[in-house]
Design a protein around this motif. Structure first.
Motif, PDB file in Angstrom:
ATOM      1  N   TRP A 145       0.963  -1.230   0.133  1.00  0.00           N
ATOM      2  CA  TRP A 145      -0.146  -0.051   0.024  1.00  0.00           C
ATOM      3  C   TRP A 145       0.860   1.163  -0.064  1.00  0.00           C
ATOM      4  O   TRP A 145       0.501   2.246  -0.635  1.00  0.00           O
ATOM      5  CB  TRP A 145      -0.994  -0.208   1.463  1.00  0.00           C
ATOM      6  CG  TRP A 145      -1.674   1.142   1.420  1.00  0.00           C
ATOM      7  CD1 TRP A 145      -1.888   1.809   2.689  1.00  0.00           C
ATOM      8  CD2 TRP A 145      -2.904   1.814   0.563  1.00  0.00           C
ATOM      9  NE1 TRP A 145      -2.851   3.000   2.454  1.00  0.00           N
ATOM     10  CE2 TRP A 145      -3.307   2.855   1.382  1.00  0.00           C
ATOM     11  CE3 TRP A 145      -2.840   1.549  -0.653  1.00  0.00           C
ATOM     12  CZ2 TRP A 145      -4.352   3.552   0.504  1.00  0.00           C
ATOM     13  CZ3 TRP A 145      -4.035   2.351  -1.409  1.00  0.00           C
ATOM     14  CH2 TRP A 145      -4.768   3.370  -0.729  1.00  0.00           C
ATOM     15  N   GLN A 146       2.065   1.314   0.887  1.00  0.00           N
ATOM     16  CA  GLN A 146       2.844   2.369   0.733  1.00  0.00           C
ATOM     17  C   GLN A 146       3.489   2.669  -0.529  1.00  0.00           C
ATOM     18  O   GLN A 146       3.550   3.907  -1.150  1.00  0.00           O
ATOM     19  CB  GLN A 146       4.033   2.118   1.735  1.00  0.00           C
ATOM     20  CG  GLN A 146       4.750   3.217   1.988  1.00  0.00           C
ATOM     21  CD  GLN A 146       4.256   4.824   2.565  1.00  0.00           C
ATOM     22  OE1 GLN A 146       3.493   4.628   3.478  1.00  0.00           O
ATOM     23  NE2 GLN A 146       4.164   5.392   1.754  1.00  0.00           N
ATOM     24  N   ASP A 197       0.578  -2.649 -11.119  1.00  0.00           N
ATOM     25  CA  ASP A 197       0.159  -2.211  -9.619  1.00  0.00           C
ATOM     26  C   ASP A 197      -1.114  -2.418  -9.162  1.00  0.00           C
ATOM     27  O   ASP A 197      -1.414  -2.517  -7.995  1.00  0.00           O
ATOM     28  CB  ASP A 197       0.717  -0.670  -9.674  1.00  0.00           C
ATOM     29  CG  ASP A 197       2.026  -0.409  -9.718  1.00  0.00           C
ATOM     30  OD1 ASP A 197       2.869  -0.951  -9.108  1.00  0.00           O
ATOM     31  OD2 ASP A 197       2.450   0.763 -10.409  1.00  0.00           O
ATOM     32  N   ASN A 198      -1.944  -2.253 -10.109  1.00  0.00           N
ATOM     33  CA  ASN A 198      -3.525  -2.735  -9.720  1.00  0.00           C
ATOM     34  C   ASN A 198      -3.383  -4.300  -9.265  1.00  0.00           C
ATOM     35  O   ASN A 198      -3.874  -4.348  -8.234  1.00  0.00           O
ATOM     36  CB  ASN A 198      -4.291  -2.773 -11.048  1.00  0.00           C
ATOM     37  CG  ASN A 198      -5.930  -2.482 -10.791  1.00  0.00           C
ATOM     38  OD1 ASN A 198      -6.186  -2.704  -9.524  1.00  0.00           O
ATOM     39  ND2 ASN A 198      -6.274  -2.299 -11.645  1.00  0.00           N
ATOM     40  N   TYR A 199      -2.624  -5.030  -9.975  1.00  0.00           N
ATOM     41  CA  TYR A 199      -2.725  -6.247  -9.349  1.00  0.00           C
ATOM     42  C   TYR A 199      -1.990  -6.366  -7.839  1.00  0.00           C
ATOM     43  O   TYR A 199      -2.548  -7.139  -6.974  1.00  0.00           O
ATOM     44  CB  TYR A 199      -1.864  -7.243 -10.330  1.00  0.00           C
ATOM     45  CG  TYR A 199      -1.222  -8.690  -9.458  1.00  0.00           C
ATOM     46  CD1 TYR A 199      -2.321  -9.630  -9.456  1.00  0.00           C
ATOM     47  CD2 TYR A 199      -0.359  -8.880  -9.138  1.00  0.00           C
ATOM     48  CE1 TYR A 199      -2.239 -10.815  -9.038  1.00  0.00           C
ATOM     49  CE2 TYR A 199       0.206 -10.159  -8.455  1.00  0.00           C
ATOM     50  CZ  TYR A 199      -0.855 -10.867  -8.402  1.00  0.00           C
ATOM     51  OH  TYR A 199      -0.445 -12.295  -8.002  1.00  0.00           O
ATOM     52  N   GLU A 200      -0.965  -5.560  -7.716  1.00  0.00           N
ATOM     53  CA  GLU A 200      -0.095  -5.322  -6.225  1.00  0.00           C
ATOM     54  C   GLU A 200      -1.307  -5.109  -5.406  1.00  0.00           C
ATOM     55  O   GLU A 200      -1.189  -5.473  -3.940  1.00  0.00           O
ATOM     56  CB  GLU A 200       0.945  -4.410  -6.319  1.00  0.00           C
ATOM     57  CG  GLU A 200       2.055  -5.303  -7.048  1.00  0.00           C
ATOM     58  CD  GLU A 200       2.773  -6.336  -6.355  1.00  0.00           C
ATOM     59  OE1 GLU A 200       2.941  -6.541  -5.078  1.00  0.00           O
ATOM     60  OE2 GLU A 200       2.629  -7.494  -7.001  1.00  0.00           O
ATOM     61  N   LEU A 201      -2.021  -4.131  -5.651  1.00  0.00           N
ATOM     62  CA  LEU A 201      -3.266  -3.409  -4.817  1.00  0.00           C
ATOM     63  C   LEU A 201      -4.098  -4.600  -4.451  1.00  0.00           C
ATOM     64  O   LEU A 201      -4.418  -4.885  -3.309  1.00  0.00           O
ATOM     65  CB  LEU A 201      -3.822  -2.349  -5.357  1.00  0.00           C
ATOM     66  CG  LEU A 201      -4.921  -1.800  -4.528  1.00  0.00           C
ATOM     67  CD1 LEU A 201      -4.520  -1.196  -3.184  1.00  0.00           C
ATOM     68  CD2 LEU A 201      -5.976  -0.755  -5.185  1.00  0.00           C
ATOM     69  N   ASP A 202      -4.533  -5.422  -5.382  1.00  0.00           N
ATOM     70  CA  ASP A 202      -5.375  -6.437  -5.302  1.00  0.00           C
ATOM     71  C   ASP A 202      -4.943  -7.544  -4.242  1.00  0.00           C
ATOM     72  O   ASP A 202      -5.248  -8.019  -3.422  1.00  0.00           O
ATOM     73  CB  ASP A 202      -6.036  -7.197  -6.794  1.00  0.00           C
ATOM     74  CG  ASP A 202      -6.915  -8.039  -6.510  1.00  0.00           C
ATOM     75  OD1 ASP A 202      -8.121  -7.894  -6.005  1.00  0.00           O
ATOM     76  OD2 ASP A 202      -6.666  -9.298  -6.666  1.00  0.00           O
ATOM     77  N   ARG A 203      -3.700  -7.677  -4.356  1.00  0.00           N
ATOM     78  CA  ARG A 203      -2.841  -8.883  -3.623  1.00  0.00           C
ATOM     79  C   ARG A 203      -2.641  -8.424  -2.306  1.00  0.00           C
ATOM     80  O   ARG A 203      -3.003  -9.160  -1.414  1.00  0.00           O
ATOM     81  CB  ARG A 203      -1.396  -8.991  -4.239  1.00  0.00           C
ATOM     82  CG  ARG A 203      -0.626 -10.015  -3.486  1.00  0.00           C
ATOM     83  CD  ARG A 203       0.625 -10.323  -4.075  1.00  0.00           C
ATOM     84  NE  ARG A 203       1.682 -11.255  -3.369  1.00  0.00           N
ATOM     85  CZ  ARG A 203       2.941 -11.572  -4.025  1.00  0.00           C
ATOM     86  NH1 ARG A 203       3.390 -10.796  -5.066  1.00  0.00           N
ATOM     87  NH2 ARG A 203       3.430 -12.467  -3.047  1.00  0.00           N
ATOM     88  N   LYS A 239      -9.365   0.769  -4.726  1.00  0.00           N
ATOM     89  CA  LYS A 239      -9.678  -0.191  -5.809  1.00  0.00           C
ATOM     90  C   LYS A 239     -11.094  -0.033  -6.330  1.00  0.00           C
ATOM     91  O   LYS A 239     -11.166  -0.468  -7.577  1.00  0.00           O
ATOM     92  CB  LYS A 239      -9.602  -1.570  -4.813  1.00  0.00           C
ATOM     93  CG  LYS A 239      -9.473  -2.971  -5.857  1.00  0.00           C
ATOM     94  CD  LYS A 239      -8.476  -2.918  -6.784  1.00  0.00           C
ATOM     95  CE  LYS A 239      -8.174  -4.250  -7.277  1.00  0.00           C
ATOM     96  NZ  LYS A 239      -9.172  -4.639  -8.455  1.00  0.00           N
ATOM     97  N   LEU A 240     -11.894   0.329  -5.671  1.00  0.00           N
ATOM     98  CA  LEU A 240     -13.301   0.328  -6.275  1.00  0.00           C
ATOM     99  C   LEU A 240     -13.117   1.423  -7.344  1.00  0.00           C
ATOM    100  O   LEU A 240     -13.938   1.185  -8.401  1.00  0.00           O
ATOM    101  CB  LEU A 240     -14.185   0.756  -5.058  1.00  0.00           C
ATOM    102  CG  LEU A 240     -14.731  -0.183  -4.002  1.00  0.00           C
ATOM    103  CD1 LEU A 240     -15.727   0.514  -2.978  1.00  0.00           C
ATOM    104  CD2 LEU A 240     -15.659  -1.363  -5.006  1.00  0.00           C
ATOM    105  N   ILE A 241     -12.550   2.380  -7.206  1.00  0.00           N
ATOM    106  CA  ILE A 241     -12.461   3.647  -7.954  1.00  0.00           C
ATOM    107  C   ILE A 241     -11.769   3.044  -9.406  1.00  0.00           C
ATOM    108  O   ILE A 241     -12.230   3.166 -10.559  1.00  0.00           O
ATOM    109  CB  ILE A 241     -11.687   4.759  -7.752  1.00  0.00           C
ATOM    110  CG1 ILE A 241     -12.370   5.594  -6.303  1.00  0.00           C
ATOM    111  CG2 ILE A 241     -11.473   5.821  -8.893  1.00  0.00           C
ATOM    112  CD1 ILE A 241     -13.979   5.885  -6.792  1.00  0.00           C
ATOM    113  N   LEU A 242     -10.719   2.435  -9.134  1.00  0.00           N
ATOM    114  CA  LEU A 242      -9.646   1.774 -10.104  1.00  0.00           C
ATOM    115  C   LEU A 242     -10.635   0.683 -11.263  1.00  0.00           C
ATOM    116  O   LEU A 242     -10.724   0.808 -12.192  1.00  0.00           O
ATOM    117  CB  LEU A 242      -8.604   0.968  -9.584  1.00  0.00           C
ATOM    118  CG  LEU A 242      -7.492   2.062  -9.094  1.00  0.00           C
ATOM    119  CD1 LEU A 242      -6.266   1.089  -8.658  1.00  0.00           C
ATOM    120  CD2 LEU A 242      -6.881   2.825 -10.311  1.00  0.00           C
ATOM    121  N   ASP A 243     -11.467  -0.016 -10.537  1.00  0.00           N
ATOM    122  CA  ASP A 243     -12.224  -1.133 -11.028  1.00  0.00           C
ATOM    123  C   ASP A 243     -13.386  -0.339 -11.805  1.00  0.00           C
ATOM    124  O   ASP A 243     -13.967  -1.035 -12.939  1.00  0.00           O
ATOM    125  CB  ASP A 243     -13.109  -1.972  -9.830  1.00  0.00           C
ATOM    126  CG  ASP A 243     -11.900  -2.932  -9.391  1.00  0.00           C
ATOM    127  OD1 ASP A 243     -10.735  -2.877 -10.091  1.00  0.00           O
ATOM    128  OD2 ASP A 243     -12.123  -3.847  -8.391  1.00  0.00           O
TER     129      ASP A 243
END
Length: 260
Positions: free
Chosen positions: A44-45, A70-76, A108-112
């Motif tokens: 997250w950082q 990076d989206n994948y890293e956030l999901d992870r 994540k909701l915004i990105l999705d």
């Protein structure tokens, strides 16, 4: 429902919508005072370091520039948090866990759903935003963002500064901070967030005839106390001469905190 009535409901301004009350979910009240477990918030950082844009009056997020990796890293990161049982953490670790989880899940909701002009456009047909949508399952318990804020954070910690810590991806919201919360820095970040918000025009704007406050102080007035308590709270963090709250107006900007 009659079409005219439905239209009137959908046209209601945000300020007329009742904010959820703090209502403890006892399942999450347990903590392990002796736990030495440290939750890793480094993913997250790294996302904050790369995509958050901090300006004097407003922090923005580069949603449109987040890479697929990076989206994948956030999901992870979110999946890793969801695998934990926060009830086995000590209170300080719990607080950082829930605040970071809330903020990361909101991003994540915004990105999705990006591009979107406001988080209020998300959710079901009759919803004002996604806050009552199930977004996570932790220890088998389905969770919404409202659950995290109003059934866990607010009733357990009973700290009005929580409203400065959780971010709703909107220009009117207290800024998403550039540092992930940890057990060691949460108190410092809460103080920093309160100071930043109260000294921004979206928090407190004083004119000769009235004071314009963020609608947060209206929606969650019970957390800040009566007018005297709220005045004391604001003046504690406000730079310059103390103010008195005479005529008050409330405003809030639901536009996305997007750095285009």
């Amino acid at each position: 429902m009659r079409p005219l009535l439905l239209m009137l409901i959908l046209l209601l301004p945000a300020t007329t919508l009742a904010a959820p009350k703090a209502n403890l979910w006892p399942y999450w009240q347990q903590a392990s005072a002796t736990s030495q477990v440290r939750v890793d918030h480094s993913r997250w950082q790294r996302l904050l370091d790369k995509y958050l844009v901090a300006a004097p009056q407003q922090t923005l997020f580069r949603y449109g520039q987040v890479s697929a990796s990076d989206n994948y890293e956030l999901d992870r990161y979110l999946r890793d948090l969801a695998k934990l049982d926060p009830r086995q953490l000590n209170r300080r670790e719990q607080f950082a866990y829930w605040v970071n989880l809330y903020n990361a899940q909101t991003v994540k909701l915004i990105l999705d759903n990006y591009p979107v002009s406001s988080i209020t456009k998300l959710g079901g047909l009759f919803s004002f935003g996604p806050w009552d949508e199930q977004v996570l399952t932790i220890t088998g318990q389905p969770l919404t963002l409202n659950d995290i804020e109003h059934r866990i954070l607010r009733p357990i910690w009973k700290d009005p500064r929580i409203h400065y810590a959780v971010n709703c991806a909107s220009l009117g919201c207290p800024d998403l901070l550039s540092k992930a919360f940890t057990a060691n820095n949460s108190e410092r970040l809460l103080e920093q967030a309160a100071t930043r918000f109260i000294n921004s025009r979206k928090g407190v704007a004083v004119s000769s005839s009235s004071t314009t406050l963020s609608s947060i102080y209206d929606w969650y007035g019970s957390d800040f106390g009566d007018k005297a308590a709220l005045t004391k709270h604001i003046n504690h963090y406000r730079d310059g001469a103390p103010i008195s709250l005479g005529k008050i107006k409330y405003e809030y900007n639901w536009s996305l905190n997007d750095a285009k």
